[in-house]
Design a protein around this motif. Sequence first.
Motif, PDB file in Angstrom:
ATOM      1  N   ASN A 121      22.563  15.592 -20.645  1.00 14.12           N
ATOM      2  CA  ASN A 121      22.896  16.808 -19.673  1.00 14.12           C
ATOM      3  C   ASN A 121      21.858  16.898 -18.494  1.00 14.12           C
ATOM      4  N   PRO A 122      21.680  15.631 -17.742  1.00 11.75           N
ATOM      5  CA  PRO A 122      20.581  15.763 -16.784  1.00 11.75           C
ATOM      6  C   PRO A 122      21.045  16.782 -15.775  1.00 11.75           C
ATOM      7  N   ALA A 123      22.511  16.870 -15.297  1.00 12.69           N
ATOM      8  CA  ALA A 123      22.599  17.860 -14.377  1.00 12.69           C
ATOM      9  C   ALA A 123      22.445  19.224 -14.696  1.00 12.69           C
ATOM     10  N   THR A 124      22.518  19.568 -15.987  1.00 19.91           N
ATOM     11  CA  THR A 124      22.367  21.024 -16.514  1.00 19.91           C
ATOM     12  C   THR A 124      20.868  21.191 -16.761  1.00 19.91           C
ATOM     13  N   CYS A 125      19.927  20.140 -17.065  1.00 17.00           N
ATOM     14  CA  CYS A 125      18.488  20.332 -17.014  1.00 17.00           C
ATOM     15  C   CYS A 125      17.921  20.530 -15.561  1.00 17.00           C
ATOM     16  N   GLN A 126      18.660  19.978 -14.812  1.00 20.19           N
ATOM     17  CA  GLN A 126      18.178  20.007 -13.298  1.00 20.19           C
ATOM     18  C   GLN A 126      18.526  21.536 -12.817  1.00 20.19           C
ATOM     19  N   ALA A 127      19.493  22.042 -13.119  1.00 18.17           N
ATOM     20  CA  ALA A 127      20.125  23.281 -12.884  1.00 18.17           C
ATOM     21  C   ALA A 127      19.164  24.386 -13.514  1.00 18.17           C
ATOM     22  N   LEU A 128      18.538  24.087 -14.840  1.00 17.95           N
ATOM     23  CA  LEU A 128      17.717  24.812 -15.276  1.00 17.95           C
ATOM     24  C   LEU A 128      16.300  25.118 -14.815  1.00 17.95           C
ATOM     25  N   ALA A 129      15.886  23.662 -14.310  1.00 13.40           N
ATOM     26  CA  ALA A 129      14.592  23.606 -13.688  1.00 13.40           C
ATOM     27  C   ALA A 129      14.572  24.325 -12.224  1.00 13.40           C
ATOM     28  N   ASN A 130      15.734  24.241 -11.796  1.00  8.03           N
ATOM     29  CA  ASN A 130      15.707  24.903 -10.402  1.00  8.03           C
ATOM     30  C   ASN A 130      15.770  26.377 -10.521  1.00  8.03           C
ATOM     31  N   ALA A 190      25.455  18.945  -2.447  1.00  4.27           N
ATOM     32  CA  ALA A 190      25.255  19.582  -3.737  1.00  4.27           C
ATOM     33  C   ALA A 190      24.924  18.663  -4.652  1.00  4.27           C
ATOM     34  N   GLN A 191      23.945  19.038  -5.670  1.00  8.03           N
ATOM     35  CA  GLN A 191      23.829  18.238  -7.019  1.00  8.03           C
ATOM     36  C   GLN A 191      25.221  18.215  -7.969  1.00  8.03           C
ATOM     37  N   ALA A 192      25.057  17.280  -8.605  1.00  8.53           N
ATOM     38  CA  ALA A 192      26.173  17.332  -9.742  1.00  8.53           C
ATOM     39  C   ALA A 192      26.562  18.682 -10.448  1.00  8.53           C
ATOM     40  N   ALA A 193      27.510  19.015 -10.733  1.00  2.00           N
ATOM     41  CA  ALA A 193      27.882  20.292 -11.541  1.00  2.00           C
ATOM     42  C   ALA A 193      27.232  19.987 -13.011  1.00  2.00           C
ATOM     43  N   PRO A 194      26.578  21.280 -13.622  1.00  2.00           N
ATOM     44  CA  PRO A 194      26.074  21.282 -14.832  1.00  2.00           C
ATOM     45  C   PRO A 194      27.225  20.762 -15.916  1.00  2.00           C
ATOM     46  N   GLU A 195      26.688  19.770 -16.611  1.00  5.30           N
ATOM     47  CA  GLU A 195      27.571  19.098 -17.989  1.00  5.30           C
ATOM     48  C   GLU A 195      28.071  20.428 -18.743  1.00  5.30           C
ATOM     49  N   LYS A 196      27.032  21.099 -18.905  1.00  2.00           N
ATOM     50  CA  LYS A 196      27.391  22.295 -19.945  1.00  2.00           C
ATOM     51  C   LYS A 196      27.010  23.658 -19.289  1.00  2.00           C
ATOM     52  N   SER A 197      27.973  24.575 -18.585  1.00  2.00           N
ATOM     53  CA  SER A 197      27.629  25.644 -17.953  1.00  2.00           C
ATOM     54  C   SER A 197      27.102  27.034 -18.685  1.00  2.00           C
ATOM     55  N   LYS A 198      27.742  26.812 -19.959  1.00  2.00           N
ATOM     56  CA  LYS A 198      27.425  27.981 -20.734  1.00  2.00           C
ATOM     57  C   LYS A 198      26.153  27.794 -21.880  1.00  2.00           C
ATOM     58  N   LEU A 199      25.328  28.416 -21.600  1.00  2.00           N
ATOM     59  CA  LEU A 199      23.979  27.930 -22.416  1.00  2.00           C
ATOM     60  C   LEU A 199      23.187  29.215 -23.293  1.00  2.00           C
ATOM     61  N   THR A 200      22.758  29.026 -24.302  1.00  2.00           N
ATOM     62  CA  THR A 200      22.011  29.930 -25.040  1.00  2.00           C
ATOM     63  C   THR A 200      20.657  29.573 -25.059  1.00  2.00           C
ATOM     64  N   ILE A 201      19.649  30.384 -24.533  1.00  2.00           N
ATOM     65  CA  ILE A 201      18.384  30.046 -24.379  1.00  2.00           C
ATOM     66  C   ILE A 201      17.467  31.148 -25.089  1.00  2.00           C
ATOM     67  N   ALA A 202      17.141  30.503 -26.236  1.00  2.00           N
ATOM     68  CA  ALA A 202      16.252  31.469 -27.231  1.00  2.00           C
ATOM     69  C   ALA A 202      14.904  31.718 -26.842  1.00  2.00           C
ATOM     70  N   VAL A 203      14.369  32.969 -26.862  1.00  2.00           N
ATOM     71  CA  VAL A 203      13.043  33.225 -26.615  1.00  2.00           C
ATOM     72  C   VAL A 203      12.431  34.263 -27.705  1.00  2.00           C
ATOM     73  N   GLY A 204      10.989  34.277 -27.735  1.00  2.00           N
ATOM     74  CA  GLY A 204      10.475  35.033 -28.700  1.00  2.00           C
ATOM     75  C   GLY A 204       9.271  36.096 -28.092  1.00  2.00           C
ATOM     76  N   GLY A 205       9.768  37.098 -27.648  1.00  2.00           N
ATOM     77  CA  GLY A 205       8.951  38.263 -27.121  1.00  2.00           C
ATOM     78  C   GLY A 205       9.349  38.138 -25.591  1.00  2.00           C
ATOM     79  N   LYS A 206      10.443  38.473 -25.237  1.00  2.00           N
ATOM     80  CA  LYS A 206      10.759  38.233 -23.867  1.00  2.00           C
ATOM     81  C   LYS A 206      10.058  39.186 -22.928  1.00  2.00           C
ATOM     82  N   ASN A 207       9.816  40.207 -23.212  1.00  2.00           N
ATOM     83  CA  ASN A 207       9.182  41.426 -22.555  1.00  2.00           C
ATOM     84  C   ASN A 207       7.657  40.927 -21.919  1.00  2.00           C
ATOM     85  N   LEU A 208       7.159  39.625 -22.580  1.00  2.00           N
ATOM     86  CA  LEU A 208       6.036  39.451 -22.464  1.00  2.00           C
ATOM     87  C   LEU A 208       5.864  38.953 -20.974  1.00  2.00           C
ATOM     88  N   PHE A 209       4.570  38.790 -20.321  1.00  2.00           N
ATOM     89  CA  PHE A 209       4.309  38.250 -19.124  1.00  2.00           C
ATOM     90  C   PHE A 209       4.581  36.637 -19.509  1.00  2.00           C
TER      91      PHE A 209
END
Length: 342
Positions: free
Chosen positions: A240-249, A24-43
């Motif tokens: 937070n490289p492991a967190t970024c990897q988890a997001l990309a995955n 397994a890859q390293a555990a995320p350094e920051k496991s709780k995240l807020t991802i902001a988006v503008g217009g989530k319903n859009l394709f």
Amino acid sequence: MRRTILKTLLAAPAAIALPRFAFAQAAPEKSKLTIAVGGKNLFYYLPLTIAEQLGYFKAEGLEVEIPDFAGGSKALQALVGGSADVVSGAYEHTINMQAKNQPIESIVLQGRAPQIVLAVSTKTMPGYKSIADLKGKKIGVTAPGSSTAMMASYVLAKGGLKPSDVSFIGVGASSGAITAVKSGQVDAIANLDPVITMLQRDNLIKVISDTRTLKDTQAVYGGPMPAAVLYVHNKFVQENPATCQALANAMVHALRWLQKAGPSEIVKTVPESYLLGDRSLYLAAWEKVREAMSPDGLMPEAGPPTALRVLQTFEESLKTKQIDLSKTYTNAFAKKAAAKYA
């Protein structure tokens, strides 16, 4: 005995039936995240919704909250203000923010075509003939400063107009945008699907510039134009490289799913509110933008230069700035994710 067993294991790895990615890859350094988006319903942001709805973020050890804003510029403000860790938004913001000495970086690509459409109202501009006719008019965008406003500004510039020659009005990315056109609040609109397809169905708009397909995007921008990405502060990537990897995955997993998903699977997965009351129309709109989704999360080499050239067409401040495009994105995380979900 332990040493003997260890030597045997090291000497004969082929004999050990270990599954791929058993370590397994390293555990995320920051496991709780807020991802902001503008217009989530859009394709435009569909991969984000798929990753959330199918539990791909959770599978990577992440607990995400996704507040939805009226447009991408508002989501960016959340990142700058510290109320969001990550933004699902337009790649162009990474260039604009570097010019302001506030470096942010894309870590995975969601869309390889902007999917933005500029259209005029058949109600207030029935006699439209050219871009020049838009001078002094009101153009509805998701939010001023967002990718929809940038796309409209570029098309205006190609037609000889400046952004200051029109008024950009924030109308959001859902029913509010449709209402703005129907009621005559705006003379033109720059928005995305499913909003655009619904307006077309009712003959409320006339399309004058379209970037929903790769061919149309090439025609408008003269090159590949990256669309939605996940972007973060450069410092976040470093810490937070492991967190970024988890997001990309999670995002690449969603992109792979979308490459194979059928219409019924899409409808079952997205929230009912995304359909805007018309399932068949939603699916028809999806077919128009399907190829715009990135297949692997990787930023194309020619994408960032195209984006910079486009922005410099109408952003006066960027014409004199030295922009290091290599610092606006990384493919490192997407490459590992793509290998994992190949």
